[in-house]
Design a protein around this motif. Structure first.
Motif, short mmCIF file in Angstrom:
data_model
loop_
_atom_site.label_atom_id
_atom_site.label_comp_id
_atom_site.label_asym_id
_atom_site.label_seq_id
_atom_site.Cartn_x
_atom_site.Cartn_y
_atom_site.Cartn_z
N THR A 1 17.58 105.92 56.30
CA THR A 1 18.11 105.40 57.57
C THR A 1 17.97 106.67 58.51
OG1 THR A 1 20.41 106.07 57.28
CG2 THR A 1 19.82 104.01 56.22
N THR B 1 20.05 107.28 60.98
CA THR B 1 21.21 107.68 61.49
C THR B 1 21.52 109.17 61.67
OG1 THR B 1 22.08 105.62 60.82
CG2 THR B 1 23.75 106.84 61.74
N CYS C 1 24.66 110.64 62.29
CA CYS C 1 25.95 111.16 62.18
C CYS C 1 26.13 111.57 60.48
CB CYS C 1 26.91 109.62 62.33
SG CYS C 1 26.56 108.37 61.52
N ARG C 2 27.21 112.54 60.27
CA ARG C 2 27.11 112.96 59.06
C ARG C 2 28.49 112.49 58.21
NH1 ARG C 2 24.43 118.45 58.69
NH2 ARG C 2 22.76 118.01 60.47
N TRP C 3 28.31 112.54 57.10
CA TRP C 3 29.39 112.57 56.15
C TRP C 3 30.41 113.67 56.32
CZ3 TRP C 3 30.40 108.28 53.66
CH2 TRP C 3 31.64 108.14 52.64
N PRO C 4 31.70 113.56 55.98
CA PRO C 4 32.38 112.37 55.61
C PRO C 4 33.14 111.73 56.73
CG PRO C 4 33.74 114.34 55.07
CD PRO C 4 32.52 114.95 56.00
N GLY C 5 33.41 112.19 58.04
CA GLY C 5 34.07 111.31 58.74
C GLY C 5 33.27 111.14 60.16
N PRO D 1 32.08 112.63 63.02
CA PRO D 1 32.12 114.02 63.62
C PRO D 1 32.42 113.92 64.75
CG PRO D 1 30.05 113.40 63.10
CD PRO D 1 30.98 112.18 62.61
#
Lengths: 211, 211
Positions: A177, A179, A181-185, A187
Motif C-alpha cells: 500500500t 499510505t 501514515c504510520r502505526w500505531p495511531g 500520528p
DNA sequence: GCAAATTAATGATTTATTCAAG
DNA sequence: CTTGAATAAATCATTAATTTGC
C-alpha cells in the motif's frame, strides 16, 4: 563478489570488481596441477590419493585441459620418459595442518570473525611456519567457519521450533500500500515548536562542528 | 543478530523511537511476570520437560487460553498441581512463530522497511493465522529489525574483530593492527572535504527550515 | 586388511543481500 | 534511485572418513 589474483610468496591478494569476473574465473585450476611436488603440509593419511584424476571433468573442462596440455607438452613428454613413477600431484586446495587449525580455531574462539587484511597477513605469516598457506586460505577459513557455526546454531533453533508448528508451504500475499501514515495511531504531525527546537539543535550542532 | 522476542528477560527490547512510544517502554518488566503458564508461540528453547503440555494444545487452543488469561493476575491451577516444578511463565510479550518470522523477513527482504498503518494492519491480519499478534508487534519488529541490521553492519565495518587478547598476542605472536581495512580491499576513509560538505549541508538545511 | 564406493567435511566460488553515498 | 562496498548465504568441488565386499 570478489575476484582474486594472488602470488604464493607474499600472500598478497589483489581483488577487483566484477569487471574482471570472467577473466579471473579462469584462474581456477581445471585439473589438479601437474606439478611434481609432495604436499608441503600433508595430512597424516595422504597416501591413497592420485585416484582417477580426470573423472569429474565435464566437456568444458576437458577442452580447456587439452588446451593447457598443448603448452606444457614438453613437460608431459619428459614425464612420459619415466612412466613407472607416478606423477605426484599437489593438492589443488589448501589443507590445514593440525597446528594451523588449532591456532585458527583458537583465534575464532577468542572472537576473531572477519579479520582485516593486515590481520590476515599476519596470521598467514605466523601459520606459514606450520605449512604452506596463503592469505586467501585464512580469509576463506574464517568466512566458512563463521558461516557454518551460524548455520549450525540456526539449524538447532529451527529444529526446536518445528515442534510447535508444521511447516505450511502456502504462499502469503500481502499487498503493498502506498499510505504514508504510520502505526500505531494517527500520528499528529510535529508541531511547529518541535520543528523549531530540532532546527535550532541542528543549527547549534553545525556551528559547534564548524568551530 | 537481532533477538527480538526470544529473550524472556526482556533485555533485548528497547525502543529507539521518540516519546511517541514512551508508554511502550514500560512493557519491559524488571522481573519475569509470575503469571500465565502456557505460551502462545513456542520459543526456541522451550523447556523439554514441558513438551507434553505444549503438545496437548494446538495453536488455536493455546491462543484461546492466553486470551482468557490475559487479564488474570495470577496463575491458578497449574501451580498447585506441580508445586516443585517451576511454573512455566509465559512471556507477556509477543514471540514470533517461525511462520511469522519467515514472512516478516521475507517482507523485509523485499523492501518493506517502515510499513504504513494499512500495511501493518494487513500484515497483522495475515500473521494472526500463525499465532497471537498485534499491530504494534509488527510495527516494532520492523523498527527493530531495521535498526539492528544497520547496527550490525556498522559494527562490522567500523569496530569489527579486534579482540585479540594480550595472552593471545604473546602466544601466537600476532600483533594487533589498527588498520580498519579488511580483506581483501582497502576502503578509503572519508575525506575532510566530505566531512565539511556534510557540515555545510546541515547548516544550510537548518537555515532554510528557519525561513 | 585392502581399495573401491560412498558419505561427510570443508575449502573455494558465485550469488544475493545489506546500508548508505552520490 | 542508482550504485559501491562488503559481506553472508548458497553453492560447487575436492578432500577425508567411513563403509563395504571381497
Amino acid at each position: 563478489m570478489w575476484t582474486l589474483g594472488y602470488d604464493d610468496n607474499g600472500g598478497e591478494f589483489c581483488f577487483s570488481e566484477a569487471a574482471f569476473f570472467h577473466a579471473a574465473r579462469k584462474l581456477r585450476p581445471l585439473l589438479p596441477r601437474p606439478l611434481l611436488s609432495l604436499r608441503a603440509n600433508g595430512p597424516p593419511n595422504f597416501s591413497s590419493q592420485y585416484h582417477h584424476i580426470g573423472n569429474v571433468l565435464d566437456e568444458e573442462r576437458k577442452r580447456e585441459y587439452l588446451l593447457n596440455n598443448e603448452k606444457s607438452s614438453s613437460s608431459s613428454s619428459t614425464s612420459s620418459t619415466t612412466p613407472t613413477i607416478p606423477i605426484v600431484v599437489s593438492s589443488s586446495r589448501w589443507n590445514p595442518t593440525v597446528e594451523q587449525l588449532r591456532i585458527l580455531e583458537e583465534l575464532y574462539r577468542r572472537g576473531t570473525r572477519t579479520p582485516s587484511a593486515d590481520q590476515i597477513q599476519h596470521i598467514t605469516a605466523q601459520l606459514r611456519r606450520f605449512g604452506k598457506i596463503e592469505g586467501k586460505n585464512v580469509f576463506y577459513w574464517f568466512q566458512n567457519h563463521k558461516a557454518r557455526e551460524r548455520q549450525k546454531r540456526r539449524r538447532q533453533t529451527a529444529a526446536d521450533q518445528t515442534k510447535y508448528s508444521e511447516r505450511e508451504k502456502e504462499e502469503y500475499e500481502i499487498e503493498e500500500t502506498k499510505t504514508k501514515c504510520r502505526w500505531p495511531g494517527t500520528p499528529t504531525p510535529p508541531s511547529t515548536a518541535t520543528l523549531l527546537s530540532k532546527v535550532s539543535l541542528s543549527l547549534s550542532l553545525s556551528l559547534s562542528l564548524l568551530n
